[in-house]
Design a protein around this motif. Structure first.
Motif, PDB file in Angstrom:
ATOM      1  N   ALA A  32      37.824  54.842  54.630  1.00  0.00           N
ATOM      2  CA  ALA A  32      38.984  54.616  53.750  1.00  0.00           C
ATOM      3  C   ALA A  32      39.902  53.565  54.362  1.00  0.00           C
ATOM      4  CB  ALA A  32      39.746  55.922  53.544  1.00  0.00           C
ATOM      5  N   GLY A  33      40.556  52.811  53.484  1.00  0.00           N
ATOM      6  CA  GLY A  33      41.551  51.834  53.942  1.00  0.00           C
ATOM      7  C   GLY A  33      40.952  50.542  54.447  1.00  0.00           C
ATOM      8  N   GLN A  34      39.674  50.314  54.245  1.00  0.00           N
ATOM      9  CA  GLN A  34      39.091  49.018  54.626  1.00  0.00           C
ATOM     10  C   GLN A  34      38.199  48.518  53.497  1.00  0.00           C
ATOM     11  OE1 GLN A  34      35.821  49.175  57.496  1.00  0.00           O
ATOM     12  NE2 GLN A  34      36.057  51.417  57.554  1.00  0.00           N
ATOM     13  N   CYS A  35      37.843  47.262  53.530  1.00  0.00           N
ATOM     14  CA  CYS A  35      36.975  46.704  52.493  1.00  0.00           C
ATOM     15  C   CYS A  35      35.807  45.985  53.155  1.00  0.00           C
ATOM     16  CB  CYS A  35      37.751  45.733  51.613  1.00  0.00           C
ATOM     17  SG  CYS A  35      39.136  46.505  50.753  1.00  0.00           S
ATOM     18  N   LEU A  36      34.651  46.101  52.554  1.00  0.00           N
ATOM     19  CA  LEU A  36      33.442  45.455  53.082  1.00  0.00           C
ATOM     20  C   LEU A  36      32.934  44.465  52.049  1.00  0.00           C
ATOM     21  CD1 LEU A  36      31.735  48.823  54.107  1.00  0.00           C
ATOM     22  CD2 LEU A  36      32.914  47.248  55.648  1.00  0.00           C
ATOM     23  N   GLU A  37      32.392  43.343  52.542  1.00  0.00           N
ATOM     24  CA  GLU A  37      31.924  42.310  51.601  1.00  0.00           C
ATOM     25  C   GLU A  37      30.434  42.097  51.694  1.00  0.00           C
ATOM     26  OE1 GLU A  37      33.946  38.603  51.845  1.00  0.00           O
ATOM     27  OE2 GLU A  37      35.865  39.447  51.167  1.00  0.00           O
ATOM     28  N   TYR A  38      29.901  41.630  50.606  1.00  0.00           N
ATOM     29  CA  TYR A  38      28.488  41.242  50.593  1.00  0.00           C
ATOM     30  C   TYR A  38      28.341  39.997  49.720  1.00  0.00           C
ATOM     31  CZ  TYR A  38      23.450  41.367  49.991  1.00  0.00           C
ATOM     32  OH  TYR A  38      22.117  41.030  49.978  1.00  0.00           O
ATOM     33  N   GLY A  86      38.332  34.959  38.846  1.00  0.00           N
ATOM     34  CA  GLY A  86      38.929  36.108  39.534  1.00  0.00           C
ATOM     35  C   GLY A  86      37.944  37.244  39.751  1.00  0.00           C
ATOM     36  N   ASP A  87      38.479  38.290  40.365  1.00  0.00           N
ATOM     37  CA  ASP A  87      37.695  39.505  40.613  1.00  0.00           C
ATOM     38  C   ASP A  87      37.334  40.201  39.315  1.00  0.00           C
ATOM     39  OD1 ASP A  87      37.769  39.253  43.278  1.00  0.00           O
ATOM     40  OD2 ASP A  87      39.213  40.869  43.653  1.00  0.00           O
ATOM     41  N   THR A  88      36.110  40.713  39.254  1.00  0.00           N
ATOM     42  CA  THR A  88      35.758  41.605  38.142  1.00  0.00           C
ATOM     43  C   THR A  88      35.676  43.014  38.719  1.00  0.00           C
ATOM     44  OG1 THR A  88      34.446  39.860  37.155  1.00  0.00           O
ATOM     45  CG2 THR A  88      34.021  42.087  36.373  1.00  0.00           C
ATOM     46  N   ASN A  89      36.404  43.916  38.119  1.00  0.00           N
ATOM     47  CA  ASN A  89      36.382  45.302  38.607  1.00  0.00           C
ATOM     48  C   ASN A  89      35.054  45.953  38.216  1.00  0.00           C
ATOM     49  OD1 ASN A  89      36.753  48.047  39.068  1.00  0.00           O
ATOM     50  ND2 ASN A  89      38.927  47.998  38.509  1.00  0.00           N
ATOM     51  N   LYS A 109      32.610  43.126  46.762  1.00  0.00           N
ATOM     52  CA  LYS A 109      33.507  43.769  47.720  1.00  0.00           C
ATOM     53  C   LYS A 109      33.568  45.265  47.399  1.00  0.00           C
ATOM     54  CE  LYS A 109      37.573  41.539  48.615  1.00  0.00           C
ATOM     55  NZ  LYS A 109      39.025  41.419  48.504  1.00  0.00           N
ATOM     56  N   LEU A 110      33.499  46.051  48.482  1.00  0.00           N
ATOM     57  CA  LEU A 110      33.648  47.498  48.304  1.00  0.00           C
ATOM     58  C   LEU A 110      34.786  47.983  49.188  1.00  0.00           C
ATOM     59  CD1 LEU A 110      32.544  50.282  47.258  1.00  0.00           C
ATOM     60  CD2 LEU A 110      31.234  50.377  49.402  1.00  0.00           C
ATOM     61  N   CYS A 111      35.792  48.580  48.572  1.00  0.00           N
ATOM     62  CA  CYS A 111      36.853  49.236  49.328  1.00  0.00           C
ATOM     63  C   CYS A 111      36.606  50.726  49.103  1.00  0.00           C
ATOM     64  CB  CYS A 111      38.239  48.824  48.831  1.00  0.00           C
ATOM     65  SG  CYS A 111      38.472  47.037  48.773  1.00  0.00           S
ATOM     66  N   THR A 146      34.345  45.415  43.548  1.00  0.00           N
ATOM     67  CA  THR A 146      34.605  44.221  42.729  1.00  0.00           C
ATOM     68  C   THR A 146      33.517  43.176  42.941  1.00  0.00           C
ATOM     69  OG1 THR A 146      35.951  43.217  44.456  1.00  0.00           O
ATOM     70  CG2 THR A 146      37.133  44.482  42.786  1.00  0.00           C
ATOM     71  N   GLN A 147      33.538  42.223  42.026  1.00  0.00           N
ATOM     72  CA  GLN A 147      32.564  41.127  42.068  1.00  0.00           C
ATOM     73  C   GLN A 147      33.340  39.844  41.772  1.00  0.00           C
ATOM     74  OE1 GLN A 147      30.592  40.584  38.332  1.00  0.00           O
ATOM     75  NE2 GLN A 147      28.572  40.559  39.307  1.00  0.00           N
ATOM     76  N   GLN A 148      33.161  38.834  42.646  1.00  0.00           N
ATOM     77  CA  GLN A 148      33.864  37.567  42.385  1.00  0.00           C
ATOM     78  C   GLN A 148      32.846  36.430  42.341  1.00  0.00           C
ATOM     79  OE1 GLN A 148      36.601  36.236  45.403  1.00  0.00           O
ATOM     80  NE2 GLN A 148      37.835  35.162  43.887  1.00  0.00           N
ATOM     81  N   PRO A 149      32.814  35.675  41.235  1.00  0.00           N
ATOM     82  CA  PRO A 149      31.861  34.567  41.149  1.00  0.00           C
ATOM     83  C   PRO A 149      32.176  33.516  42.208  1.00  0.00           C
ATOM     84  CG  PRO A 149      32.933  34.980  39.029  1.00  0.00           C
ATOM     85  CD  PRO A 149      33.664  35.772  40.051  1.00  0.00           C
ATOM     86  N   LYS A 150      31.140  32.973  42.849  1.00  0.00           N
ATOM     87  CA  LYS A 150      31.376  31.982  43.908  1.00  0.00           C
ATOM     88  C   LYS A 150      31.878  30.657  43.345  1.00  0.00           C
ATOM     89  CE  LYS A 150      28.497  33.451  47.700  1.00  0.00           C
ATOM     90  NZ  LYS A 150      27.170  33.377  48.335  1.00  0.00           N
TER      91      LYS A 150
END
Ligand code: MAN
Length: 374
Positions: free
Chosen positions: A258-264, A288-291, A272-274, A280-284
């Motif tokens: 909890a309280g951190q976010c991981l990226e892939y 913006g972020d898609t929830n 991104k997973l918090c 969320t998903q962000q196009p390169k």
């Protein structure tokens, strides 16, 4: 972890009780201070009202006096009526400036009458005549071209003669209320006093009233701060309660996530997973972020804590709301090892975390208590 949160919550509850006490206290002080302030200011409001009423009465009186004087001046044969022929001798009423006052022009100023006695003159003719006199006096300046204005000035009759040019510079409408109609002997100090009253700036309070106003202002500020302190504590309490409500595993082992976010990163997106919050998903290539869903529950089935569900993400065009399943695997560090979208808008993350190794080890140790393991 949970114990820490409980302790924190206990502290916060105590702080909130104290903050609430302070808020009530400062509200009481504010209410009291405002009572005092209000009654001090009421005296000023009353005085202002009285002053205004007095001024209005004086103005009405002065206007009435002016009207009567004008009546007597115009009633040249002193028969108690002002009639058309009497007005025709005065160039002021030559509205079209053709050099003579026609019957129509004179009748207009008598409110369409041939003649009027004093009372009717005051009531009906005076409101029509007064603006013209004011133009003549250079007091009342309607929006007009300068040339036209000069004409007014030049042709206005004797009433204006006692008003020298300085009035024009002052251009102060309020003076009109106290202007004497014709005779210059009555240019009085009254006029100046009255003029000053009109232009008075914001009220200056006496020392005591100012002190009460300042005290009330301080009290209002304190109260606002006290209210904010309570609100801040409330939101902190909500946050901690929210954390306590979440299921971090039988031994809180997943609380470390909890309280951190991981990226892939994949070819197209940064995912991104918090944990316990959202995915969320962000196009390169911009945007913006898609929830992809917010924390919902554990969905590992028999092995409940082997998968998380994040749901109610941004809805997919012509499809379901986006959702994400996170499969949890034992690993040396917290990291996302892959992301896929097996069905449109349904995502699957593979997450490795040491937190998932505990159960396995417990199983492996077969019978040893988890406490020993920790
Ligand atoms: C976006 C992304 C994709 C998803 C489509 C659906 O492009 O969120 O993952 O499949 O929308 O339209």
């Amino acid at each position: 972890m949970r114990a820490d949160l409980h302790e924190r919550l206990t502290q916060l509850d105590a702080q909130r009780a104290e903050a609430d006490r302070l808020r009530q206290e400062s509200q009481q002080m504010k209410d009291d201070a405002e009572l005092w302030e209000n009654s001090a200011l009421q005296q000023y409001r009353d005085a202002e009202d009285a002053e205004r009423r007095k001024r209005e009465a004086e103005e009405a009186e002065s206007s009435r006096k002016e009207a009567e004087e004008t009546f007597h001046k115009y009633d040249s044969n002193s028969d108690g009526f002002v009639d058309i022929s009497e007005l025709q001798t005065r160039s002021l009423f030559d509205k079209d400036r053709n050099g003579e006052v026609s019957i129509e022009e004179a009748t207009f100023f008598l409110a369409e009458n041939n003649q009027l006695p004093l009372e009717d003159f005051v009531e009906r003719a005076w409101p029509l005549i007064k603006p013209y006199l004011m133009i003549g006096e250079n007091v009342f300046r309607p929006p007009a071209t300068p040339e036209l204005d000069d004409m007014h000035q030049a042709e206005a009759e004797e009433d204006s003669e006692d008003h020298s040019e300085h009035h024009e510079d002052e251009g102060n409408e309020e003076e009109s209320e106290d202007e004497e109609l014709n005779e210059n002997e009555e240019e009085t100090t009254e006029e100046q006093e009255s003029g000053e009253e009109h232009t008075q700036p914001t009220p200056q309070y006496d020392e005591e009233t100012q002190r009460l106003v300042n005290t009330a202002t301080d009290a209002r500020n304190h109260f606002a701060q006290a209210e904010k302190a309570v609100r801040d504590l409330d939101s902190e309490i909500e946050k901690v309660k929210g954390m306590l409500d979440k299921d971090y595993g039988p031994q809180e082992e997943f609380a470390t996530l909890a309280g951190q976010c991981l990226e892939y990163n994949d070819r197209e997106y940064i995912y991104k997973l918090c944990p316990f919050e959202k995915a969320t998903q962000q196009p390169k290539n911009g945007g913006g972020d898609t929830n992809l869903g917010t924390w919902s529950e554990w969905v590992g089935g028999e092995d409940k804590y082997s998968a998380m569900m994040y749901s109610n993400g941004i809805s997919c065009w012509n499809g379901p709301d986006r959702s994400t399943r996170v499969n949890i695997n034992c690993g040396l560090e917290n990291r996302i090892t892959s992301v896929s979208e097996p069905n449109r808008c349904e995502y699957v993350f593979e997450l490795e975390t040491p937190a998932a190794c505990i159960d396995n080890e417990i199983e492996a140790s077969n019978g040893r208590s988890s406490h020993d393991e920790l």
